[in-house]
Design a protein around this motif. Structure first.
Motif, mmCIF file in Angstrom:
data_model
loop_
_atom_site.group_PDB
_atom_site.id
_atom_site.type_symbol
_atom_site.label_atom_id
_atom_site.label_comp_id
_atom_site.label_asym_id
_atom_site.label_seq_id
_atom_site.Cartn_x
_atom_site.Cartn_y
_atom_site.Cartn_z
ATOM 1 N N UNK A 1 0.834 -1.171 0.000
ATOM 2 C CA UNK A 1 0.000 0.000 0.000
ATOM 3 C C UNK A 1 0.884 1.241 0.000
ATOM 4 N N UNK A 2 0.637 2.143 -0.898
ATOM 5 C CA UNK A 2 1.414 3.372 -1.022
ATOM 6 C C UNK A 2 0.727 4.497 -0.255
ATOM 7 N N UNK A 3 1.493 5.186 0.560
ATOM 8 C CA UNK A 3 0.955 6.326 1.295
ATOM 9 C C UNK A 3 1.391 7.602 0.599
ATOM 10 N N UNK A 4 0.449 8.468 0.353
ATOM 11 C CA UNK A 4 0.761 9.763 -0.241
ATOM 12 C C UNK A 4 0.998 10.770 0.872
ATOM 13 N N UNK A 5 1.940 11.647 0.670
ATOM 14 C CA UNK A 5 2.234 12.686 1.642
ATOM 15 C C UNK A 5 1.639 14.004 1.150
ATOM 16 N N UNK A 6 0.835 14.621 2.008
ATOM 17 C CA UNK A 6 0.191 15.888 1.674
ATOM 18 C C UNK A 6 0.529 16.889 2.764
ATOM 19 N N UNK A 7 0.875 18.090 2.375
ATOM 20 C CA UNK A 7 1.218 19.125 3.346
ATOM 21 C C UNK A 7 -0.038 19.596 4.082
ATOM 22 N N UNK A 8 0.153 19.954 5.346
ATOM 23 C CA UNK A 8 -0.964 20.379 6.183
ATOM 24 C C UNK A 8 -1.666 21.612 5.606
ATOM 25 N N UNK A 9 -0.902 22.506 4.978
ATOM 26 C CA UNK A 9 -1.503 23.696 4.377
ATOM 27 C C UNK A 9 -2.575 23.309 3.358
ATOM 28 N N UNK A 10 -2.349 22.209 2.632
ATOM 29 C CA UNK A 10 -3.301 21.747 1.625
ATOM 30 C C UNK A 10 -4.541 21.126 2.268
ATOM 31 N N UNK A 11 -4.354 20.486 3.394
ATOM 32 C CA UNK A 11 -5.456 19.806 4.074
ATOM 33 C C UNK A 11 -6.263 20.697 5.006
ATOM 34 N N UNK A 12 -5.676 21.794 5.445
ATOM 35 C CA UNK A 12 -6.307 22.599 6.482
ATOM 36 C C UNK A 12 -7.726 23.062 6.132
ATOM 37 N N UNK A 13 -8.014 23.505 4.907
ATOM 38 C CA UNK A 13 -9.406 23.882 4.622
ATOM 39 C C UNK A 13 -10.388 22.721 4.815
ATOM 40 N N UNK A 14 -9.979 21.528 4.450
ATOM 41 C CA UNK A 14 -10.833 20.341 4.618
ATOM 42 C C UNK A 14 -10.985 20.003 6.097
ATOM 43 N N UNK A 15 -9.880 20.052 6.823
ATOM 44 C CA UNK A 15 -9.904 19.755 8.259
ATOM 45 C C UNK A 15 -10.830 20.721 8.982
ATOM 46 N N UNK A 16 -10.675 22.012 8.705
ATOM 47 C CA UNK A 16 -11.498 23.018 9.383
ATOM 48 C C UNK A 16 -12.973 22.890 9.014
ATOM 49 N N UNK A 17 -13.247 22.524 7.773
ATOM 50 C CA UNK A 17 -14.634 22.311 7.343
ATOM 51 C C UNK A 17 -15.271 21.144 8.097
ATOM 52 N N UNK A 18 -14.522 20.069 8.257
ATOM 53 C CA UNK A 18 -15.019 18.895 8.980
ATOM 54 C C UNK A 18 -15.247 19.213 10.459
ATOM 55 N N UNK A 19 -14.310 19.928 11.044
ATOM 56 C CA UNK A 19 -14.434 20.301 12.458
ATOM 57 C C UNK A 19 -15.623 21.229 12.658
ATOM 58 N N UNK A 20 -15.800 22.174 11.742
ATOM 59 C CA UNK A 20 -16.932 23.104 11.815
ATOM 60 C C UNK A 20 -18.259 22.349 11.724
ATOM 61 N N UNK A 21 -18.266 21.220 11.007
ATOM 62 C CA UNK A 21 -19.470 20.399 10.861
ATOM 63 C C UNK A 21 -19.677 19.471 12.061
ATOM 64 N N UNK A 22 -18.800 19.586 13.076
ATOM 65 C CA UNK A 22 -18.954 18.775 14.281
ATOM 66 C C UNK A 22 -18.238 17.440 14.238
ATOM 67 N N UNK A 23 -17.420 17.217 13.235
ATOM 68 C CA UNK A 23 -16.686 15.957 13.102
ATOM 69 C C UNK A 23 -15.320 16.060 13.771
ATOM 70 N N UNK A 24 -14.749 14.915 14.096
ATOM 71 C CA UNK A 24 -13.364 14.833 14.533
ATOM 72 C C UNK A 24 -12.521 14.495 13.319
ATOM 73 N N UNK A 25 -11.286 14.946 13.331
ATOM 74 C CA UNK A 25 -10.374 14.707 12.220
ATOM 75 C C UNK A 25 -9.089 14.109 12.771
ATOM 76 N N UNK A 26 -8.601 13.097 12.107
ATOM 77 C CA UNK A 26 -7.369 12.430 12.511
ATOM 78 C C UNK A 26 -6.291 12.742 11.477
ATOM 79 N N UNK A 27 -5.105 13.162 11.942
ATOM 80 C CA UNK A 27 -4.000 13.415 11.014
ATOM 81 C C UNK A 27 -2.682 13.043 11.668
ATOM 82 N N UNK A 28 -1.663 12.900 10.846
ATOM 83 C CA UNK A 28 -0.329 12.535 11.321
ATOM 84 C C UNK A 28 0.545 13.779 11.304
ATOM 85 N N UNK A 29 0.888 14.314 12.467
ATOM 86 C CA UNK A 29 1.741 15.503 12.499
ATOM 87 C C UNK A 29 3.188 15.152 12.152
#
Length: 157
Positions: A1-29
């Motif tokens: 299985x290949x893991x893709x690496x994505x910078x947090x700056x790219x994910x932050x809009x998605x993360x904040x949208x999910x959190x705003x919707x009341x969801x929890x978000x899991x990420x690897x710092x």
């Protein structure tokens, strides 16, 4: 299985949208500033919405004025926050509420979830905070011995 690496700056809009919707978000710092609590690139952090008021020992994700995203522990609450990583010795003062983005409610290490609300975690935070000066002295002492040994054997040039 290949893991893709994505910078947090790219994910932050998605993360904040999910959190705003009341969801929890899991990420690897990334990075080493929260060792030994969280190992960057290996452990995952579970983020949730910010509470109305942050408290001492909370673990928020915030954005510095230079754009860098940081996950550090709060050690002082006042007009602003004083934060520090578990693997650091210098406090970051003046972190503002408007910089705060999310709050870690737990982390996952080796497949096991650790809640930041557990009694053992809270005791760990206090112990780690109050022994910081001892670790700083220990690392200074070991570093001095290592430098002197390297110089003695001609490896410190």
């Amino acid at each position: 299985m290949h893991k893709a690496s994505v910078r947090l700056e790219q994910l932050m809009p998605i993360i904040l949208e999910q959190i705003k919707a009341g969801e929890s978000v899991q990420f690897t710092p990334q990075g080493t500033s929260m060792r030994p609590t969280i190992y960057g690139g290996r452990d995952q952090v579970v983020l949730s919405a910010l509470p109305e008021k942050l408290r001492k020992y909370d673990l928020p994700l915030y954005r510095r004025d230079n754009g860098q995203y940081v996950l550090h522990r709060i050690l002082k609450v006042g007009e602003s926050y004083t934060c520090i990583g578990d693997n650091q010795y210098e406090y970051e003062e003046g972190v503002r509420q408007d910089q705060m983005l999310a709050l870690a409610k737990g982390f996952i290490r080796k497949g096991k979830y650790h809640s930041v609300d557990s009694v053992s975690y809270k005791c760990y935070c206090r112990f780690w905070h109050y022994t910081r000066f001892l670790r700083h002295f220990w690392y200074w002492l070991c570093g001095g011995i290592k430098r002197r040994t390297a110089k003695l054997f001609g490896k410190g040039k």
